[in-house]
Design a protein around this motif. Structure first.
Motif, PDB file in Angstrom:
ATOM      1  N   THR A 131      74.305 -25.193  23.481  1.00 17.33           N
ATOM      2  CA  THR A 131      73.996 -26.147  24.551  1.00 17.33           C
ATOM      3  C   THR A 131      73.826 -25.394  25.850  1.00 17.33           C
ATOM      4  N   LYS A 132      73.000 -25.950  26.735  1.00 15.23           N
ATOM      5  CA  LYS A 132      72.929 -25.437  28.096  1.00 15.23           C
ATOM      6  C   LYS A 132      72.742 -26.617  29.035  1.00 15.23           C
ATOM      7  N   GLY A 133      73.036 -26.389  30.294  1.00 14.99           N
ATOM      8  CA  GLY A 133      72.880 -27.463  31.267  1.00 14.99           C
ATOM      9  C   GLY A 133      73.257 -26.995  32.655  1.00 14.99           C
ATOM     10  N   TYR A 134      73.331 -27.949  33.566  1.00 17.20           N
ATOM     11  CA  TYR A 134      73.739 -27.630  34.930  1.00 17.20           C
ATOM     12  C   TYR A 134      74.297 -28.890  35.592  1.00 17.20           C
ATOM     13  N   SER A 178      73.385 -34.114  36.865  1.00 16.94           N
ATOM     14  CA  SER A 178      73.786 -33.295  35.725  1.00 16.94           C
ATOM     15  C   SER A 178      72.667 -33.330  34.690  1.00 16.94           C
ATOM     16  N   HIS A 179      72.585 -32.249  33.955  1.00 18.22           N
ATOM     17  CA  HIS A 179      71.580 -32.134  32.908  1.00 18.22           C
ATOM     18  C   HIS A 179      72.214 -31.401  31.729  1.00 18.22           C
ATOM     19  N   VAL A 180      71.980 -31.907  30.547  1.00 19.91           N
ATOM     20  CA  VAL A 180      72.486 -31.264  29.333  1.00 19.91           C
ATOM     21  C   VAL A 180      71.347 -31.170  28.329  1.00 19.91           C
ATOM     22  N   ARG A 181      71.161 -29.997  27.753  1.00 16.34           N
ATOM     23  CA  ARG A 181      70.187 -29.783  26.677  1.00 16.34           C
ATOM     24  C   ARG A 181      70.983 -29.533  25.413  1.00 16.34           C
ATOM     25  N   TYR A 182      70.964 -30.517  24.511  1.00 22.18           N
ATOM     26  CA  TYR A 182      71.716 -30.444  23.262  1.00 22.18           C
ATOM     27  C   TYR A 182      70.853 -29.751  22.212  1.00 22.18           C
ATOM     28  N   LEU A 201      77.913 -19.747  38.839  1.00 22.14           N
ATOM     29  CA  LEU A 201      77.529 -20.276  40.145  1.00 22.14           C
ATOM     30  C   LEU A 201      76.153 -19.742  40.508  1.00 22.14           C
ATOM     31  N   LYS A 202      75.181 -20.637  40.680  1.00 21.01           N
ATOM     32  CA  LYS A 202      73.803 -20.238  40.951  1.00 21.01           C
ATOM     33  C   LYS A 202      73.394 -20.461  42.405  1.00 21.01           C
ATOM     34  N   GLU A 203      73.864 -21.544  43.023  1.00 22.05           N
ATOM     35  CA  GLU A 203      73.519 -21.858  44.416  1.00 22.05           C
ATOM     36  C   GLU A 203      74.774 -22.333  45.128  1.00 22.05           C
ATOM     37  N   LEU A 225      76.329 -26.940  45.570  1.00 20.04           N
ATOM     38  CA  LEU A 225      76.817 -26.125  44.471  1.00 20.04           C
ATOM     39  C   LEU A 225      75.987 -26.448  43.242  1.00 20.04           C
ATOM     40  N   LYS A 226      75.290 -25.460  42.741  1.00 18.07           N
ATOM     41  CA  LYS A 226      74.596 -25.616  41.465  1.00 18.07           C
ATOM     42  C   LYS A 226      75.254 -24.654  40.499  1.00 18.07           C
ATOM     43  N   ILE A 227      75.766 -25.231  39.416  1.00 14.72           N
ATOM     44  CA  ILE A 227      76.450 -24.435  38.413  1.00 14.72           C
ATOM     45  C   ILE A 227      75.728 -24.615  37.086  1.00 14.72           C
ATOM     46  N   ASP A 228      75.360 -23.493  36.486  1.00 13.04           N
ATOM     47  CA  ASP A 228      74.726 -23.497  35.168  1.00 13.04           C
ATOM     48  C   ASP A 228      75.800 -23.311  34.106  1.00 13.04           C
ATOM     49  N   TYR A 229      75.563 -23.899  32.938  1.00 15.27           N
ATOM     50  CA  TYR A 229      76.515 -23.824  31.829  1.00 15.27           C
ATOM     51  C   TYR A 229      75.786 -23.439  30.558  1.00 15.27           C
ATOM     52  N   GLN A 230      76.490 -22.701  29.726  1.00 13.25           N
ATOM     53  CA  GLN A 230      76.032 -22.421  28.372  1.00 13.25           C
ATOM     54  C   GLN A 230      77.241 -22.560  27.452  1.00 13.25           C
ATOM     55  N   ILE A 231      77.001 -23.161  26.292  1.00 12.34           N
ATOM     56  CA  ILE A 231      78.054 -23.289  25.295  1.00 12.34           C
ATOM     57  C   ILE A 231      77.616 -22.505  24.067  1.00 12.34           C
ATOM     58  N   PHE A 232      78.520 -21.640  23.594  1.00 11.14           N
ATOM     59  CA  PHE A 232      78.254 -20.789  22.437  1.00 11.14           C
ATOM     60  C   PHE A 232      79.277 -21.058  21.338  1.00 11.14           C
TER      61      PHE A 232
END
Length: 142
Positions: free
Chosen positions: A102-105, A59-63, A79-81, A86-93
């Motif tokens: 925030t963004k991460g995967y 997991s990776h999170v960019r604060y 869902l990216k891969e 399973l690679k899932i990207d996230y963005q928080i708005f």
């Protein structure tokens, strides 16, 4: 494929400065991930019933900007891969300003429950569920 959830930050998620504790971001990712997995009917119960566990192995999170008590956020999971993992990207708005906070995967891999063997490709059940969802979306668009 994408899903999103709206979360109203509760008091028990923040520290004494009313900023969300860094570990809770992964919880928010998880809530959005479950919404995403539900879309193609392969959430954790269905995974288990199909004979596979899908542990998060990375997991990776960019604060970029702190999230605070009572802030409303929108968490988007994409869902990216899916072929080998399973690679899932996230963005928080921020819900009101739409500013990305925030963004991460996360990366998950299939493990056969019966013998705890790691699968180096995604099992057919996942690919079947994704194909069925894709076909359903295509028919719905007609």
């Amino acid at each position: 494929m994408q899903a999103e959830v709206i979360i109203d930050i509760p008091f028990h998620d923040v520290d004494s400065m009313e900023v969300v504790w860094h570990g809770h971001y992964l919880k928010y990712f998880e809530i959005a991930r479950c919404q995403l997995l539900d879309q193609f009917d392969y959430n954790y119960c269905q995974m288990r019933d199909s004979g596979y566990a899908w542990p998060v192995i990375e997991s990776h999170v960019r604060y970029a900007h702190g999230i605070v008590f009572a802030q409303k956020i929108r968490v988007v999971a994409t869902l990216k891969e899916w072929q080998n993992r399973l690679k899932i990207d996230y963005q928080i708005f921020d819900l009101s300003t739409q500013k990305r906070l925030t963004k991460g995967y996360t990366i998950q891999v299939a493990v056969r429950i019966s013998d705890r063997e790691l699968c180096f490709v995604s099992p057919p059940v996942l690919l079947d569920r994704l194909q069925a969802w894709d076909q359903f979306q295509a028919e719905k668009a007609l």
